[in-house]
Write an enzyme that holds these catalytic residues in place. Structure first.
Site, mmCIF file in Angstrom:
data_model
loop_
_atom_site.group_PDB
_atom_site.id
_atom_site.type_symbol
_atom_site.label_atom_id
_atom_site.label_comp_id
_atom_site.label_asym_id
_atom_site.label_seq_id
_atom_site.Cartn_x
_atom_site.Cartn_y
_atom_site.Cartn_z
ATOM 1 N N ARG A 186 0.842 -1.183 0.000
ATOM 2 C CA ARG A 186 0.000 0.000 0.000
ATOM 3 C C ARG A 186 0.883 1.241 0.000
ATOM 4 O O ARG A 186 1.902 1.296 0.687
ATOM 5 C CB ARG A 186 -0.923 0.013 1.225
ATOM 6 C CG ARG A 186 -2.062 -1.005 1.148
ATOM 7 C CD ARG A 186 -3.064 -0.618 0.071
ATOM 8 N NE ARG A 186 -4.189 -1.526 -0.027
ATOM 9 C CZ ARG A 186 -4.256 -2.566 -0.855
ATOM 10 N NH1 ARG A 186 -3.221 -2.848 -1.630
ATOM 11 N NH2 ARG A 186 -5.339 -3.311 -0.913
ATOM 12 N N ASP A 210 4.931 -0.548 -6.769
ATOM 13 C CA ASP A 210 3.682 -0.847 -7.461
ATOM 14 C C ASP A 210 2.554 0.008 -6.911
ATOM 15 O O ASP A 210 1.447 0.007 -7.449
ATOM 16 C CB ASP A 210 3.335 -2.335 -7.302
ATOM 17 C CG ASP A 210 2.130 -2.737 -8.137
ATOM 18 O OD1 ASP A 210 2.050 -2.299 -9.304
ATOM 19 O OD2 ASP A 210 1.271 -3.490 -7.637
ATOM 20 N N GLU A 215 -2.236 7.645 -5.176
ATOM 21 C CA GLU A 215 -3.475 6.919 -5.452
ATOM 22 C C GLU A 215 -4.596 7.404 -4.550
ATOM 23 O O GLU A 215 -5.767 7.431 -4.954
ATOM 24 C CB GLU A 215 -3.265 5.419 -5.249
ATOM 25 C CG GLU A 215 -2.314 4.772 -6.238
ATOM 26 C CD GLU A 215 -2.083 3.305 -5.909
ATOM 27 O OE1 GLU A 215 -3.012 2.504 -6.132
ATOM 28 O OE2 GLU A 215 -0.984 2.960 -5.425
ATOM 29 N N HIS A 255 0.016 -0.171 -9.754
ATOM 30 C CA HIS A 255 -0.787 -1.022 -8.860
ATOM 31 C C HIS A 255 -1.294 -2.241 -9.625
ATOM 32 O O HIS A 255 -2.490 -2.551 -9.625
ATOM 33 C CB HIS A 255 -1.942 -0.243 -8.243
ATOM 34 C CG HIS A 255 -2.396 -0.812 -6.937
ATOM 35 N ND1 HIS A 255 -2.923 -0.049 -5.916
ATOM 36 C CD2 HIS A 255 -2.402 -2.094 -6.472
ATOM 37 C CE1 HIS A 255 -3.237 -0.820 -4.884
ATOM 38 N NE2 HIS A 255 -2.934 -2.064 -5.206
ATOM 39 N N ALA A 292 -1.372 -7.670 -8.842
ATOM 40 C CA ALA A 292 -2.321 -8.786 -8.894
ATOM 41 C C ALA A 292 -2.840 -9.040 -10.295
ATOM 42 O O ALA A 292 -3.595 -10.000 -10.510
ATOM 43 C CB ALA A 292 -3.492 -8.503 -7.961
#
Length: 339
Positions: free
Chosen positions: A241, A265, A270, A293, A296
């Site tokens: 995060r 990442d 954000e 980001h 995933a």
């Protein structure tokens, strides 16, 4: 819930056909939000979300803010299913008080993010970005880099992703130090990791990788003071995060040569667009390997998390319990304990 009253709205991109088919087979009407190119649901305001979800019973969400105000405007919304594992943008207290269920896609993207963290370590150590930039400019001179092999790696946080990173590091014969509040002597004996406090990790790690949740206690855990305690020339990797790191302090440390590089990442901008200039300065640096980001976002990882999110929605709409590891708030009465 009646099978003719199951509208599920998806505000995430890359929601695959298999997950849609699963929802439809369970009697759900699936509506995938038509977001403008380049926009994620985190950019949607209250009114836009309320309009999209006005008749939804299930919501598969990415990074949108789920506020008490929004939930109160959506009385028919029974389940909020995050296609991901973070939930700091969801008001869990409000969800529970208002009788809603909030789930995460636990176990779906662990491998993908762990792979990315290791990939960033290798890319930074071997200076892939700098080498390719030189080659693009016509210079084929060799840049000497650093091994990951037998280096000391500090892992902050030992959840599913942190454990995945530890597993992968065994192939590099790395010395692994772990900072976590959940000490497990059996795990340490089996994997060879050493538990240590954050100060020890900062002082000893050649690579420091963050896998902790963002909480008031962890916000800016890596700031100017922490960076000053890091081993000179170390690498910092953050795939968790953005708020775990003070990006402005990290930028200053890179500019001063205090750290050798960073793999990022996630970014503070954000959540706070005012910090976009800091992000821009970071990603422009040759000693930073960056992604938007996307840790995933592999085909395989997205397929896993899509299906977990869909299964959680169906379980709640069926009046059943999703897997316990996926539930982060449940305002229903326990299944089988009616009024």
């Amino acid at each position: 819930m009646a099978r003719n009253n199951r509208r599920v709205v998806v505000t995430q991109r890359f929601f695959d056909e298999a997950a849609v088919a699963y929802l439809e087979a369970a009697g759900c009407e699936v509506v995938i939000a038509d977001l403008p190119p380049g926009q994620a649901d985190g950019g949607l305001d209250h009114d836009e979300l309320a309009a999209l979800l006005s008749s939804a019973q299930g919501w598969i969400v990415g990074h949108a803010k789920v506020t008490r105000f929004l939930l109160m405007a959506l009385p028919h919304l029974a389940v909020i299913s995050r296609r991901g594992v973070g939930y700091e943008r969801v008001d869990l207290e409000a969800a529970a008080e208002l009788g809603r269920v909030v789930t995460i896609a636990a176990g779906g993207n662990d491998a993908s993010v762990a792979d990315q963290a290791i990939g960033m370590m290798i890319a930074l150590g071997r200076r892939f970005r700098e080498a390719q930039a030189q080659m693009n400019a016509g210079a084929w001179s060799i840049l000497t880099g650093s091994d990951l092999y037998r280096k000391t790696v500090g892992v902050v946080g030992l959840g599913r992703i942190g454990r995945g990173v530890v597993q992968r590091l065994s192939g590099f014969e790395a010395e692994v130090l772990v900072a976590t509040s959940r000490l497990d002597p059996e795990y340490a004996a089996r994997t060879g990791v050493t538990y240590a406090d954050l100060d020890a990790l900062l002082a000893r790690s050649d690579y420091l990788t963050l896998h902790a949740p963002l909480t008031p206690a962890t916000r800016h855990m890596i700031n100017a003071a922490a960076i000053a305690r890091m081993r000179p020339g170390a690498f910092l990797i953050n795939t968790a995060r953005g708020g775990l790191v003070s990006d402005a302090d990290l930028l200053a440390a890179l500019q001063a040569g205090r750290l050798r590089g960073a793999g990022l990442d996630v970014f503070e901008s954000e959540a706070d667009p005012a910090l976009q200039p800091v992000t821009d300065a970071l990603i422009a640096r040759p000693d930073v390997v960056a992604a938007p980001h996307a840790g995933a976002s592999t085909r395989e990882g997205l397929a896993r998390t899509n299906m977990i999110a869909a299964r959680c929605v169906v379980a709640v709409l069926n009046g059943e319990n999703p897997p316990a590891e996926c539930v982060v708030a449940d305002g229903r009465q326990p299944v089988g304990q009616g009024a």
